[in-house]
Structure formats: C-alpha cells, structure tokens
Design an enzyme around this catalytic site. Structure first.
Site, PDB file in Angstrom:
ATOM      1  N   GLY A 101     -16.118  14.105 -51.663  1.00 17.40           N
ATOM      2  CA  GLY A 101     -16.070  15.347 -50.884  1.00 17.40           C
ATOM      3  C   GLY A 101     -15.566  16.481 -51.749  1.00 17.40           C
ATOM      4  O   GLY A 101     -15.063  16.262 -52.861  1.00 17.40           O
ATOM      5  N   LEU A 102     -15.682  17.674 -51.202  1.00 17.19           N
ATOM      6  CA  LEU A 102     -15.238  18.874 -51.926  1.00 17.19           C
ATOM      7  C   LEU A 102     -13.753  18.799 -52.253  1.00 17.19           C
ATOM      8  O   LEU A 102     -13.001  18.097 -51.559  1.00 17.19           O
ATOM      9  CB  LEU A 102     -15.476  20.110 -51.059  1.00 17.19           C
ATOM     10  CG  LEU A 102     -16.927  20.512 -50.792  1.00 17.19           C
ATOM     11  CD1 LEU A 102     -16.959  21.585 -49.705  1.00 17.19           C
ATOM     12  CD2 LEU A 102     -17.599  21.007 -52.071  1.00 17.19           C
ATOM     13  N   SER A 103     -13.335  19.522 -53.258  1.00 16.60           N
ATOM     14  CA  SER A 103     -11.917  19.637 -53.548  1.00 16.60           C
ATOM     15  C   SER A 103     -11.247  20.265 -52.319  1.00 16.60           C
ATOM     16  O   SER A 103     -11.796  21.194 -51.721  1.00 16.60           O
ATOM     17  CB  SER A 103     -11.733  20.524 -54.783  1.00 16.60           C
ATOM     18  OG  SER A 103     -10.368  20.671 -55.049  1.00 16.60           O
TER      19      SER A 103
ATOM     20  N   SER B  93      -7.432  12.873 -51.312  1.00 16.52           N
ATOM     21  CA  SER B  93      -6.160  12.306 -51.807  1.00 16.52           C
ATOM     22  C   SER B  93      -5.180  12.079 -50.663  1.00 16.52           C
ATOM     23  O   SER B  93      -4.529  11.036 -50.599  1.00 16.52           O
ATOM     24  CB  SER B  93      -5.495  13.245 -52.808  1.00 16.52           C
ATOM     25  OG  SER B  93      -6.327  13.392 -53.915  1.00 16.52           O
TER      26      SER B  93
ATOM     27  N   SER C 189     -10.928  18.797 -49.489  1.00 20.85           N
ATOM     28  CA  SER C 189     -11.457  18.262 -48.226  1.00 20.85           C
ATOM     29  C   SER C 189     -10.468  17.276 -47.599  1.00 20.85           C
ATOM     30  O   SER C 189     -10.496  17.039 -46.391  1.00 20.85           O
ATOM     31  CB  SER C 189     -12.820  17.597 -48.455  1.00 20.85           C
ATOM     32  OG  SER C 189     -12.709  16.548 -49.396  1.00 20.85           O
ATOM     33  N   GLY C 190      -9.600  16.666 -48.426  1.00 21.78           N
ATOM     34  CA  GLY C 190      -8.588  15.744 -47.885  1.00 21.78           C
ATOM     35  C   GLY C 190      -8.625  14.343 -48.479  1.00 21.78           C
ATOM     36  O   GLY C 190      -7.929  13.439 -48.000  1.00 21.78           O
TER      37      GLY C 190
ATOM     38  N   SER D  43     -17.025  13.397 -57.019  1.00 19.50           N
ATOM     39  CA  SER D  43     -18.301  12.698 -57.258  1.00 19.50           C
ATOM     40  C   SER D  43     -19.462  13.400 -56.537  1.00 19.50           C
ATOM     41  O   SER D  43     -20.014  12.858 -55.585  1.00 19.50           O
ATOM     42  CB  SER D  43     -18.206  11.221 -56.868  1.00 19.50           C
ATOM     43  OG  SER D  43     -17.504  10.994 -55.666  1.00 19.50           O
TER      44      SER D  43
HETATM   45  P1  ADP Z   1      -8.722  16.565 -52.142  1.00 23.27           P
HETATM   46  O1  ADP Z   1      -8.089  15.298 -52.647  1.00 23.27           O
HETATM   47  O2  ADP Z   1      -9.991  16.327 -51.374  1.00 23.27           O
HETATM   48  O3  ADP Z   1      -8.857  17.619 -53.188  1.00 23.27           O
HETATM   49  P2  ADP Z   1      -6.162  17.042 -50.898  1.00 23.27           P
HETATM   50  O4  ADP Z   1      -5.871  15.815 -50.098  1.00 23.27           O
HETATM   51  O5  ADP Z   1      -5.493  17.190 -52.227  1.00 23.27           O
HETATM   52  O6  ADP Z   1      -7.740  17.195 -51.026  1.00 23.27           O
HETATM   53  O7  ADP Z   1      -5.816  18.339 -50.054  1.00 23.27           O
HETATM   54  C1  ADP Z   1      -6.249  18.485 -48.717  1.00 23.27           C
HETATM   55  C2  ADP Z   1      -5.388  19.506 -48.010  1.00 23.27           C
HETATM   56  O8  ADP Z   1      -5.879  19.663 -46.670  1.00 23.27           O
HETATM   57  C3  ADP Z   1      -3.936  19.075 -47.904  1.00 23.27           C
HETATM   58  O9  ADP Z   1      -3.123  20.213 -48.041  1.00 23.27           O
HETATM   59  C4  ADP Z   1      -3.863  18.502 -46.479  1.00 23.27           C
HETATM   60  O10 ADP Z   1      -2.572  18.592 -45.927  1.00 23.27           O
HETATM   61  C5  ADP Z   1      -4.841  19.380 -45.726  1.00 23.27           C
HETATM   62  N1  ADP Z   1      -5.464  18.759 -44.551  1.00 23.27           N
HETATM   63  C6  ADP Z   1      -5.637  19.351 -43.358  1.00 23.27           C
HETATM   64  N2  ADP Z   1      -6.242  18.537 -42.474  1.00 23.27           N
HETATM   65  C7  ADP Z   1      -6.476  17.381 -43.123  1.00 23.27           C
HETATM   66  C8  ADP Z   1      -7.087  16.146 -42.722  1.00 23.27           C
HETATM   67  N3  ADP Z   1      -7.577  15.956 -41.505  1.00 23.27           N
HETATM   68  N4  ADP Z   1      -7.174  15.170 -43.642  1.00 23.27           N
HETATM   69  C9  ADP Z   1      -6.701  15.363 -44.889  1.00 23.27           C
HETATM   70  N5  ADP Z   1      -6.111  16.497 -45.326  1.00 23.27           N
HETATM   71  C10 ADP Z   1      -6.002  17.512 -44.447  1.00 23.27           C
END
Ligand code: ADP
Length: 198
Positions: free
Chosen positions: A33-35, A40, A37-38, A107
């Site tokens: 998913g996009l950076s 991690s 997106s959640g 990815s």
């Molecule tokens: P990625 O790894 O896709 O780049 P991160 O997990 O680092 O994304 O960051 C996602 C951000 O979005 C975090 O600040 C998180 O708290 C927030 N967020 C809001 N809603 C959600 C959700 N439903 N699931 C995961 N993260 C969420």
C-alpha cells in the site's frame, strides 16, 4: 538461475516438522500500500497480538531493510524490483524457519508482487492491500515525506512521482479510512485462524 557448481543440501528438520513441534504454521502476510496507508502500524500491532499468544512472529519493514541489506538500492523500477526480490528470499527463509512474517513494503508493482507469490508454497503468501486514498495519506504524512516529495526533494516517490498499481486479487483488503487499526488486525487474525495457520 542459480550460482554455478552449487548443490542444494536438504535439511533434516523440514518446515512441517517445525510446524508440528510449535503448534502453528508459518506464512507471510505481505502488506502492500501507499506510504502512510498503515502497513507498519498494523504489522506491529498484529505481531504484538500473536507474540503474546506464544506464536513465533517477525516484522520486516521497508525503511529498516534499506538501512542494511538493501542500502545499495535506489527507488528506480529496476532497483525496486531487486529490493522486493531480495526481501522475498529473506522472507522465504523466515517462513521455512516456521515464523509468521509480517512484511510491510509499498511494493507498488503488480509484476513484482506476482513474482513474489510464485516464490512461495500455495497458501504461504497472503497478500494484504492496505488501502487508503492518496488524499488521506497526504494528510497523515507521519514522516513528512509526501511534503518533501511534492517539493521535488524526494525522487520516484510512490503516489507523487511514481505509480502504485492496485493489487489485482489480494487475499485481504483493509480499508484504513473505514476500519481502525485494531479492526484491521482482527481481520488478519481471523484470516489466519480460518485458514488454520494458527
Ligand atoms: P506505512 O507503514 O503504510 O507507511 P504507517 O503505519 O507508518 O504507514 O503510518 C500510518 C499512519 O496512519 C500512522 O500515523 C497511524 O497512526 C495512522 N492511521 C490512522 N488510521 C489507521 C488505521 N486504520 N490503520 C493503520 N494506521 C492508521
């Protein structure tokens, strides 16, 4: 293709023996998913839940891998392909060792993800599309990277100056604008239970 003059040495302790001993199977939950997106956030929460139940887990995370194993790679399509290929090989070793791996990587290319799927035994590769609109990702921007990318300070940035190809047939889609992170984790864990991995 393999290196010349090498012969595969079969292990005495095979993957299924490990599964039997530890009481759960192994697989990779591949989160694309996009950076922002959640990926991690969900991966670490899911691992924490399973780890507390005595399940053997590990998280592999995009930026961390680029600090070490893949620090020589850029974000061009060729280097992204090699990035995912190497990670796939590492994940394969973890899965062979009996571990449930949460792999959090943008990815963005369908071809790279379908190549990955082919590397694993059937059922061992669980593709999860962590779905979130670019508009919402730009608002979240936890690391400030989109802001930099929009100013042209980060080249080849997915969603801004590099494409993201939507997964064609993922096992799960988690809509992180609709479901909170805990609900997303529950969806993954239910999938693992339903498919008798845990
Ligand atoms: P990625 O790894 O896709 O780049 P991160 O997990 O680092 O994304 O960051 C996602 C951000 O979005 C975090 O600040 C998180 O708290 C927030 N967020 C809001 N809603 C959600 C959700 N439903 N699931 C995961 N993260 C969420």
């Amino acid at each position: 293709m393999t290196s010349p003059n090498t012969v595969w040495h079969s292990p005495k302790v095979a993957k299924n023996k490990r599964h039997g001993k530890q009481g759960h199977k192994s697989c990779v939950v591949w989160m694309t998913g996009l950076s922002a997106s959640g990926k991690s956030t969900i991966a670490h929460l899911a691992e924490e839940r399973l780890f507390s139940q005595g399940i053997r887990t590990y998280v592999l995370d995009g930026d961390n891998i680029r600090h070490g194993l893949n620090k020589d790679l850029s974000f061009t399509p060729q280097d992204r392909k090699e990035n995912i290929r190497r990670i796939g090989e590492v994940v394969k070793l973890f899965v062979d060792a009996g571990i449930i791996v949460f792999a959090a990587f943008i990815s963005p290319y369908e071809k790279d993800r379908s190549n990955l799927r082919r590397m694993f035994d059937k059922g061992d590769f669980i593709e999860v599309h962590v779905k979130c609109s670019i508009k919402e990702c730009l608002t979240r921007d936890p690391k400030g990277s989109y802001k930099k990318a929009k100013k042209g300070e980060i080249p080849h940035y997915t969603g801004i100056s590099s494409p993201y190809e939507t997964p064609v047939n993922p096992e799960l889609v988690l809509e992180t604008e609709k479901l909170d992170a805990d609900k997303c984790v529950e969806t993954i864990i239910s999938y693992l239970e339903k498919n008798k991995i845990i």
